[in-house]
Design a protein around this motif. Sequence first.
Motif, mmCIF file in Angstrom:
data_model
loop_
_atom_site.group_PDB
_atom_site.id
_atom_site.type_symbol
_atom_site.label_atom_id
_atom_site.label_comp_id
_atom_site.label_asym_id
_atom_site.label_seq_id
_atom_site.Cartn_x
_atom_site.Cartn_y
_atom_site.Cartn_z
ATOM 1 N N TRP A 119 0.839 -1.203 0.000
ATOM 2 C CA TRP A 119 0.000 0.000 0.000
ATOM 3 C C TRP A 119 0.874 1.254 0.000
ATOM 4 O O TRP A 119 0.588 2.224 -0.683
ATOM 5 C CB TRP A 119 -0.930 -0.026 1.201
ATOM 6 C CG TRP A 119 -2.061 0.934 1.079
ATOM 7 C CD1 TRP A 119 -2.176 2.154 1.675
ATOM 8 C CD2 TRP A 119 -3.241 0.765 0.288
ATOM 9 N NE1 TRP A 119 -3.345 2.743 1.313
ATOM 10 C CE2 TRP A 119 -4.034 1.914 0.471
ATOM 11 C CE3 TRP A 119 -3.706 -0.243 -0.542
ATOM 12 C CZ2 TRP A 119 -5.258 2.083 -0.151
ATOM 13 C CZ3 TRP A 119 -4.923 -0.080 -1.153
ATOM 14 C CH2 TRP A 119 -5.686 1.076 -0.961
ATOM 15 N N GLU A 120 1.953 1.208 0.784
ATOM 16 C CA GLU A 120 2.838 2.371 0.901
ATOM 17 C C GLU A 120 3.628 2.627 -0.378
ATOM 18 O O GLU A 120 3.876 3.778 -0.729
ATOM 19 C CB GLU A 120 3.792 2.200 2.078
ATOM 20 C CG GLU A 120 3.111 2.270 3.424
ATOM 21 C CD GLU A 120 2.392 3.584 3.668
ATOM 22 O OE1 GLU A 120 2.945 4.643 3.332
ATOM 23 O OE2 GLU A 120 1.264 3.541 4.189
ATOM 24 N N ILE A 121 4.071 1.565 -1.076
ATOM 25 C CA ILE A 121 4.904 1.794 -2.259
ATOM 26 C C ILE A 121 4.079 2.183 -3.482
ATOM 27 O O ILE A 121 4.624 2.701 -4.441
ATOM 28 C CB ILE A 121 5.801 0.581 -2.608
ATOM 29 C CG1 ILE A 121 4.976 -0.648 -2.989
ATOM 30 C CG2 ILE A 121 6.762 0.283 -1.500
ATOM 31 C CD1 ILE A 121 5.810 -1.771 -3.566
ATOM 32 N N THR A 122 2.771 1.944 -3.436
ATOM 33 C CA THR A 122 1.923 2.369 -4.546
ATOM 34 C C THR A 122 1.877 3.891 -4.547
ATOM 35 O O THR A 122 1.758 4.518 -3.499
ATOM 36 C CB THR A 122 0.493 1.799 -4.400
ATOM 37 O OG1 THR A 122 0.579 0.386 -4.280
ATOM 38 C CG2 THR A 122 -0.366 2.144 -5.594
ATOM 39 N N ASN A 123 1.964 4.471 -5.695
ATOM 40 C CA ASN A 123 1.955 5.923 -5.858
ATOM 41 C C ASN A 123 0.808 6.539 -5.055
ATOM 42 O O ASN A 123 -0.343 6.154 -5.221
ATOM 43 C CB ASN A 123 1.810 6.248 -7.347
ATOM 44 C CG ASN A 123 1.904 7.726 -7.622
ATOM 45 O OD1 ASN A 123 1.698 8.570 -6.761
ATOM 46 N ND2 ASN A 123 2.226 8.035 -8.854
ATOM 47 N N SER A 124 1.129 7.472 -4.196
ATOM 48 C CA SER A 124 0.103 8.077 -3.328
ATOM 49 C C SER A 124 -0.945 8.853 -4.114
ATOM 50 O O SER A 124 -2.025 9.124 -3.610
ATOM 51 C CB SER A 124 0.742 8.974 -2.270
ATOM 52 O OG SER A 124 1.436 10.027 -2.903
ATOM 53 N N THR B 141 -5.426 6.266 -7.731
ATOM 54 C CA THR B 141 -6.799 6.138 -7.251
ATOM 55 C C THR B 141 -6.900 4.905 -6.369
ATOM 56 O O THR B 141 -6.036 4.016 -6.409
ATOM 57 C CB THR B 141 -7.791 5.996 -8.423
ATOM 58 O OG1 THR B 141 -7.535 4.752 -9.082
ATOM 59 C CG2 THR B 141 -7.693 7.163 -9.387
ATOM 60 N N ILE B 142 -7.962 4.824 -5.610
ATOM 61 C CA ILE B 142 -8.174 3.652 -4.753
ATOM 62 C C ILE B 142 -8.255 2.390 -5.611
ATOM 63 O O ILE B 142 -7.724 1.345 -5.254
ATOM 64 C CB ILE B 142 -9.427 3.827 -3.854
ATOM 65 C CG1 ILE B 142 -9.515 2.707 -2.807
ATOM 66 C CG2 ILE B 142 -10.695 3.837 -4.659
ATOM 67 C CD1 ILE B 142 -8.717 2.983 -1.597
ATOM 68 N N THR B 143 -8.858 2.503 -6.788
ATOM 69 C CA THR B 143 -8.965 1.351 -7.692
ATOM 70 C C THR B 143 -7.589 0.896 -8.140
ATOM 71 O O THR B 143 -7.290 -0.309 -8.151
ATOM 72 C CB THR B 143 -9.828 1.715 -8.923
ATOM 73 O OG1 THR B 143 -11.106 2.151 -8.467
ATOM 74 C CG2 THR B 143 -9.993 0.543 -9.857
ATOM 75 N N GLU B 144 -6.723 1.824 -8.488
ATOM 76 C CA GLU B 144 -5.368 1.475 -8.920
ATOM 77 C C GLU B 144 -4.574 0.854 -7.776
ATOM 78 O O GLU B 144 -3.838 -0.115 -7.974
ATOM 79 C CB GLU B 144 -4.647 2.715 -9.445
ATOM 80 C CG GLU B 144 -5.218 3.245 -10.743
ATOM 81 C CD GLU B 144 -4.737 4.652 -11.094
ATOM 82 O OE1 GLU B 144 -4.803 4.996 -12.275
ATOM 83 O OE2 GLU B 144 -4.309 5.398 -10.178
ATOM 84 N N ARG B 145 -4.750 1.391 -6.585
ATOM 85 C CA ARG B 145 -4.035 0.834 -5.427
ATOM 86 C C ARG B 145 -4.516 -0.577 -5.118
ATOM 87 O O ARG B 145 -3.711 -1.465 -4.837
ATOM 88 C CB ARG B 145 -4.230 1.729 -4.202
ATOM 89 C CG ARG B 145 -3.468 3.023 -4.309
ATOM 90 C CD ARG B 145 -3.647 3.880 -3.100
ATOM 91 N NE ARG B 145 -2.317 4.267 -2.668
ATOM 92 C CZ ARG B 145 -2.023 4.771 -1.489
ATOM 93 N NH1 ARG B 145 -2.955 4.935 -0.595
ATOM 94 N NH2 ARG B 145 -0.792 5.108 -1.188
ATOM 95 N N LEU B 146 -5.822 -0.783 -5.174
ATOM 96 C CA LEU B 146 -6.368 -2.117 -4.913
ATOM 97 C C LEU B 146 -5.943 -3.110 -5.989
ATOM 98 O O LEU B 146 -5.648 -4.265 -5.695
ATOM 99 C CB LEU B 146 -7.895 -2.066 -4.794
ATOM 100 C CG LEU B 146 -8.418 -1.406 -3.531
ATOM 101 C CD1 LEU B 146 -9.935 -1.231 -3.615
ATOM 102 C CD2 LEU B 146 -8.044 -2.209 -2.291
ATOM 103 N N SER C 113 -3.179 -3.006 -7.741
ATOM 104 C CA SER C 113 -1.773 -3.301 -7.475
ATOM 105 C C SER C 113 -1.635 -4.268 -6.303
ATOM 106 O O SER C 113 -0.861 -5.230 -6.352
ATOM 107 C CB SER C 113 -1.030 -1.996 -7.178
ATOM 108 O OG SER C 113 0.289 -2.258 -6.802
ATOM 109 N N LEU C 114 -2.400 -4.014 -5.256
ATOM 110 C CA LEU C 114 -2.369 -4.889 -4.080
ATOM 111 C C LEU C 114 -2.841 -6.296 -4.433
ATOM 112 O O LEU C 114 -2.225 -7.286 -4.041
ATOM 113 C CB LEU C 114 -3.222 -4.304 -2.956
ATOM 114 C CG LEU C 114 -3.307 -5.126 -1.676
ATOM 115 C CD1 LEU C 114 -1.929 -5.355 -1.068
ATOM 116 C CD2 LEU C 114 -4.233 -4.444 -0.677
#
Length: 167
Positions: A91-96, A99-104, A106-107
């Motif tokens: 979660w931390e290394i994903t670009n801050s 979007t929440i969709t992009e972070r999810l 990636s996770l």
Amino acid sequence: MDDQGLQRSSNAMHAINIQMKGYTFTWERGRGKPQFVEEKLDRALASTSWKERFPDASVLTTQKKISRIAFRFENRWMEDKGFGKLVNDQWEITNSSATITERLRSLSTELTRWSRKHPKIDRKNIEELKDRLERMRSNTDQQSAVKAEEMKMELNQMMIKNDMYWK
């Protein structure tokens, strides 16, 4: 789970619905045929604290078909010592600014990769460990007793993870 079971569970967790925007229906069958059917099957829930933190959040439904294999979270992962760190780190290394969709997304990609290294515990693994433990019963020396205790703890963990997989 039936509608009443879902309602009871969401009430017990104090979960609330998140507003859905966009195309009304989320499932279809038989497009172009007389038996064409569309249904709204999905529902989005959140805790009250999450909703307070993101008061304007909503779910956007579209007609776009996704060809990816659906991500499935497995409860047994929660018992793995490295799981929480993996989620936090990813979660931390994903670009801050993502979007929440992009972070999810990636996770979920990283969790899918990680889960391949942490195979499911099946009944065969459990039975093999039980058999090994049974064969050790005739050994009464201290070293065997210590090994048997370690195996019992491992067996217990395997059974917990196996039970969690089916919940």
